[in-house]
Design a protein around this motif. Structure first.
Motif, PDB file in Angstrom:
ATOM      1  N   SER A  66     107.913 -51.407 -99.370  1.00 61.34           N
ATOM      2  CA  SER A  66     108.381 -50.168 -99.984  1.00 61.34           C
ATOM      3  C   SER A  66     107.464 -49.016 -99.580  1.00 61.34           C
ATOM      4  CB  SER A  66     108.379 -50.316-101.504  1.00 61.34           C
ATOM      5  OG  SER A  66     108.601 -49.052-102.110  1.00 61.34           O
ATOM      6  N   PRO A  67     108.037 -47.855 -99.251  1.00 60.87           N
ATOM      7  CA  PRO A  67     107.201 -46.708 -98.901  1.00 60.87           C
ATOM      8  C   PRO A  67     106.582 -46.030-100.117  1.00 60.87           C
ATOM      9  CG  PRO A  67     109.493 -46.078 -98.843  1.00 60.87           C
ATOM     10  CD  PRO A  67     109.463 -47.563 -99.127  1.00 60.87           C
ATOM     11  N   LEU A  68     106.992 -46.414-101.326  1.00 57.88           N
ATOM     12  CA  LEU A  68     106.439 -45.791-102.524  1.00 57.88           C
ATOM     13  C   LEU A  68     105.035 -46.312-102.759  1.00 57.88           C
ATOM     14  CD1 LEU A  68     109.490 -45.870-104.927  1.00 57.88           C
ATOM     15  CD2 LEU A  68     108.794 -44.079-103.335  1.00 57.88           C
ATOM     16  N   SER A  69     104.096 -45.388-102.861  1.00 62.92           N
ATOM     17  CA  SER A  69     102.700 -45.788-103.011  1.00 62.92           C
ATOM     18  C   SER A  69     101.918 -44.710-103.740  1.00 62.92           C
ATOM     19  CB  SER A  69     102.091 -46.052-101.634  1.00 62.92           C
ATOM     20  OG  SER A  69     102.260 -44.918-100.804  1.00 62.92           O
ATOM     21  N   PRO A  70     102.276 -44.417-104.994  1.00 62.94           N
ATOM     22  CA  PRO A  70     101.594 -43.332-105.705  1.00 62.94           C
ATOM     23  C   PRO A  70     100.165 -43.649-106.113  1.00 62.94           C
ATOM     24  CG  PRO A  70     103.137 -44.435-107.150  1.00 62.94           C
ATOM     25  CD  PRO A  70     103.332 -45.031-105.778  1.00 62.94           C
ATOM     26  N   SER A  71      99.705 -44.892-105.867  1.00 58.11           N
ATOM     27  CA  SER A  71      98.347 -45.243-106.283  1.00 58.11           C
ATOM     28  C   SER A  71      97.454 -45.708-105.138  1.00 58.11           C
ATOM     29  CB  SER A  71      98.397 -46.332-107.358  1.00 58.11           C
ATOM     30  OG  SER A  71      99.016 -47.488-106.831  1.00 58.11           O
ATOM     31  N   GLY A  72      97.908 -45.551-103.894  1.00 57.23           N
ATOM     32  CA  GLY A  72      97.082 -45.941-102.761  1.00 57.23           C
ATOM     33  C   GLY A  72      97.743 -45.602-101.445  1.00 57.23           C
TER      34      GLY A  72
END
Length: 135
Positions: free
Chosen positions: A4-10
């Motif tokens: 997943s391209p979602l990475s709000p924490s890294g």
């Protein structure tokens, strides 16, 4: 299968390892401020970060803003008030230096009537490498 391209924490590393990226995903707020990205440790490289932030301005009733902090120090704050009669130009683009092993926080702000406006943030980080020749 691609992660997943979602990475709000890294940060995620690109396939060739040359750049890092992080994407907040699309957010709406329940209150007047919310952390949309929090990277506790940016890694071992000093970075030049290109940030793009956007919002659904048709749903903003009053104002909407974004702030970036590094190690709890404010780096910048941008706020737009649609009631001021100034045309909002978006997406917002920012470029800034980020020292290694920093805590990076992106916070979105809005007035009470604009919480339903969706917003998102994307970071593309390029490591700064230096080569020393000779002795």
């Amino acid at each position: 299968m691609v992660a997943s391209p979602l990475s709000p924490s890294g940060f995620l590393k690109s396939e060739n390892g040359q750049v890092y990226y992080a994407y907040s995903g699309i957010k709406t707020l329940g209150g007047t401020s919310e952390v949309i990205m929090h990277i506790p440790n940016t890694g071992l490289d000093d970075l030049i970060i290109d940030m793009t932030a956007t919002a659904d301005w048709s749903s903003v009733a009053g104002d909407l803003g974004i702030a970036v902090t590094l190690n709890a120090d404010d780096i910048f704050y941008q706020n737009e008030d649609v009631t001021a009669g100034i045309k909002t130009i978006e997406p917002w683009h920012f470029r800034f230096f980020c020292p290694s092993q920093s805590e990076l926080v992106v916070t979105s702000y809005n007035d009470g009537a604009s919480g339903a406006a969706s917003r998102s943030c994307m970071l593309v980080a390029t490591p700064i490498w230096s080569t020393i020749y000779g002795a």
